[in-house]
Design a protein around this motif. Sequence first.
Motif, PDB file in Angstrom:
ATOM      1  N   ASP A 102      40.830 153.576  29.985  1.00  0.00           N
ATOM      2  CA  ASP A 102      41.475 153.316  28.932  1.00  0.00           C
ATOM      3  C   ASP A 102      42.953 152.787  28.947  1.00  0.00           C
ATOM      4  O   ASP A 102      43.172 151.765  28.281  1.00  0.00           O
ATOM      5  CB  ASP A 102      41.695 154.850  27.941  1.00  0.00           C
ATOM      6  N   ALA A 103      43.687 153.190  29.928  1.00  0.00           N
ATOM      7  CA  ALA A 103      44.903 152.704  30.319  1.00  0.00           C
ATOM      8  C   ALA A 103      44.929 151.271  30.725  1.00  0.00           C
ATOM      9  O   ALA A 103      45.814 150.495  30.388  1.00  0.00           O
ATOM     10  CB  ALA A 103      45.981 153.571  31.155  1.00  0.00           C
ATOM     11  N   LEU A 104      44.184 151.115  31.555  1.00  0.00           N
ATOM     12  CA  LEU A 104      43.936 149.832  31.953  1.00  0.00           C
ATOM     13  C   LEU A 104      43.600 148.912  30.955  1.00  0.00           C
ATOM     14  O   LEU A 104      44.211 147.675  30.991  1.00  0.00           O
ATOM     15  CB  LEU A 104      42.878 149.656  33.107  1.00  0.00           C
ATOM     16  N   GLU A 105      42.699 149.159  29.992  1.00  0.00           N
ATOM     17  CA  GLU A 105      42.273 148.235  29.001  1.00  0.00           C
ATOM     18  C   GLU A 105      43.609 148.005  27.928  1.00  0.00           C
ATOM     19  O   GLU A 105      43.655 146.753  27.576  1.00  0.00           O
ATOM     20  CB  GLU A 105      41.313 148.765  28.011  1.00  0.00           C
ATOM     21  N   ARG A 106      44.435 149.110  27.810  1.00  0.00           N
ATOM     22  CA  ARG A 106      45.395 148.775  26.938  1.00  0.00           C
ATOM     23  C   ARG A 106      46.548 147.825  27.570  1.00  0.00           C
ATOM     24  O   ARG A 106      47.155 147.012  26.996  1.00  0.00           O
ATOM     25  CB  ARG A 106      46.064 150.037  26.672  1.00  0.00           C
ATOM     26  N   THR A 107      46.908 147.976  28.966  1.00  0.00           N
ATOM     27  CA  THR A 107      47.737 147.318  29.697  1.00  0.00           C
ATOM     28  C   THR A 107      47.335 145.757  29.925  1.00  0.00           C
ATOM     29  O   THR A 107      48.286 145.142  30.042  1.00  0.00           O
ATOM     30  CB  THR A 107      48.385 147.959  31.010  1.00  0.00           C
ATOM     31  N   PHE A 108      46.126 145.701  30.321  1.00  0.00           N
ATOM     32  CA  PHE A 108      45.899 144.430  30.781  1.00  0.00           C
ATOM     33  C   PHE A 108      44.977 143.545  29.723  1.00  0.00           C
ATOM     34  O   PHE A 108      44.484 142.610  30.135  1.00  0.00           O
ATOM     35  CB  PHE A 108      45.234 144.354  32.209  1.00  0.00           C
ATOM     36  N   GLY A 109      44.620 144.433  28.792  1.00  0.00           N
ATOM     37  CA  GLY A 109      43.702 143.727  27.654  1.00  0.00           C
ATOM     38  C   GLY A 109      42.288 143.457  28.318  1.00  0.00           C
ATOM     39  O   GLY A 109      41.715 142.361  28.015  1.00  0.00           O
ATOM     40  N   LEU A 110      41.941 144.263  29.044  1.00  0.00           N
ATOM     41  CA  LEU A 110      40.458 144.223  29.725  1.00  0.00           C
ATOM     42  C   LEU A 110      39.416 144.909  28.996  1.00  0.00           C
ATOM     43  O   LEU A 110      39.715 146.109  28.531  1.00  0.00           O
ATOM     44  CB  LEU A 110      40.547 144.523  31.157  1.00  0.00           C
ATOM     45  N   SER A 111      38.292 144.339  28.861  1.00  0.00           N
ATOM     46  CA  SER A 111      37.047 145.243  28.355  1.00  0.00           C
ATOM     47  C   SER A 111      36.342 145.929  29.325  1.00  0.00           C
ATOM     48  O   SER A 111      34.872 145.558  29.512  1.00  0.00           O
ATOM     49  CB  SER A 111      36.277 144.486  27.437  1.00  0.00           C
ATOM     50  N   LEU A 112      36.808 146.838  30.025  1.00  0.00           N
ATOM     51  CA  LEU A 112      36.452 147.368  31.154  1.00  0.00           C
ATOM     52  C   LEU A 112      35.120 148.328  30.703  1.00  0.00           C
ATOM     53  O   LEU A 112      34.214 148.580  31.655  1.00  0.00           O
ATOM     54  CB  LEU A 112      37.396 148.242  32.158  1.00  0.00           C
ATOM     55  N   ARG A 113      35.328 149.259  29.909  1.00  0.00           N
ATOM     56  CA  ARG A 113      34.116 150.172  29.482  1.00  0.00           C
ATOM     57  C   ARG A 113      32.761 149.370  29.034  1.00  0.00           C
ATOM     58  O   ARG A 113      31.700 149.788  29.418  1.00  0.00           O
ATOM     59  CB  ARG A 113      34.690 151.128  28.224  1.00  0.00           C
ATOM     60  N   GLU A 114      33.094 148.315  28.399  1.00  0.00           N
ATOM     61  CA  GLU A 114      31.942 147.298  28.192  1.00  0.00           C
ATOM     62  C   GLU A 114      31.119 146.634  29.570  1.00  0.00           C
ATOM     63  O   GLU A 114      30.034 146.760  29.789  1.00  0.00           O
ATOM     64  CB  GLU A 114      32.271 146.420  27.210  1.00  0.00           C
ATOM     65  N   SER A 115      32.172 146.228  30.149  1.00  0.00           N
ATOM     66  CA  SER A 115      31.656 145.489  31.487  1.00  0.00           C
ATOM     67  C   SER A 115      31.041 146.519  32.264  1.00  0.00           C
ATOM     68  O   SER A 115      30.277 146.044  33.122  1.00  0.00           O
ATOM     69  CB  SER A 115      32.974 144.860  32.060  1.00  0.00           C
ATOM     70  N   TRP A 116      31.549 147.645  32.519  1.00  0.00           N
ATOM     71  CA  TRP A 116      31.059 148.652  33.291  1.00  0.00           C
ATOM     72  C   TRP A 116      30.140 149.695  32.894  1.00  0.00           C
ATOM     73  O   TRP A 116      29.672 150.640  33.431  1.00  0.00           O
ATOM     74  CB  TRP A 116      32.338 149.573  34.063  1.00  0.00           C
ATOM     75  N   GLY A 117      29.567 149.420  31.634  1.00  0.00           N
ATOM     76  CA  GLY A 117      28.658 150.015  30.932  1.00  0.00           C
ATOM     77  C   GLY A 117      28.930 151.639  30.716  1.00  0.00           C
ATOM     78  O   GLY A 117      27.989 152.455  30.734  1.00  0.00           O
ATOM     79  N   TRP A 118      30.148 151.859  30.600  1.00  0.00           N
ATOM     80  CA  TRP A 118      30.554 153.267  30.226  1.00  0.00           C
ATOM     81  C   TRP A 118      30.126 153.451  28.590  1.00  0.00           C
ATOM     82  O   TRP A 118      30.490 154.648  28.241  1.00  0.00           O
ATOM     83  CB  TRP A 118      32.073 153.431  30.544  1.00  0.00           C
TER      84      TRP A 118
END
Length: 277
Positions: A261-277
């Motif tokens: 969650d912190a990475l998504e906020r700081t870097f504007g990345l959609s990591l949960r979606e990309s990683w299937g979380w």
Amino acid sequence: MSRLPNFLYVGPDKAGSSWLHEVLLKHHDVYLTPAKDLYFFDRYYDRGLAWYADQFRDARAERVVGEICQDYLFHPRAAERIHDTLGPVRVMVSLRDPVERAWSSYLYMRKHGIGPDTFAAALRSHPELLEHGRYATGLDRFLQRFPRELVHVALFDDLSADPQSFLDSVTDFLDVARLPLAARDLAARLPAARARSLRVASVARRGADWVREHDGARLVGRVKRSALVQRALYQPIDRSAVRPDPGDVAVVRTALGPEVDALERTFGLSLRESWGW
């Protein structure tokens, strides 16, 4: 006089660092140490700057002088030491789904006869499997000391999907010419494998650690990159057929969800979606 690095890959492990090291070694305007993972800014800082500088003694007129070391992201003082020693250098990370990274690290342990027989037990007994997924915590230490434009955040997913595009983003960040990949460079480096003999692999691993402790990082690097040695010690496994249990996946996701969650906020990345979380 030896040149000091102006570029560092700082982590994490199991996210393409071996591949990146092998590819950038071929760039005419980039000098990397023959051995990946000098561990100066975490394990061997007491060896002193003269020792570290000597590792780059063969660098000449290359625009980029660098080191790839997968653990600097997680050491509490590495970012401070790097800044104090090298100044505002370029820093890079490659982020991988923390579940996949931890699982890959566990397979690497088992390949060398290290750790318990199950992933669940390893998560309990080897805290680094989770700690090395705390990307946001590690990156925050670097962002406190380095301007955002000097921190390149790449994704292992992009390397898997399009190695050339991944590499282009790195060379653009380093401000050097793009490097067209040869066909053999599209394959993974040090892919998932099992030891042909756990006893022999364990001895080889302990021997490598001993040599590194006695200032033999270059030798370790040459042996590790030898395809003949890799074939002699290990046989590939099908990663798609060897997967962690759903319960273990949930443990990792619960522990490291706040980091994502912190990475998504700081870097504007959609990591949960990309990683299937």
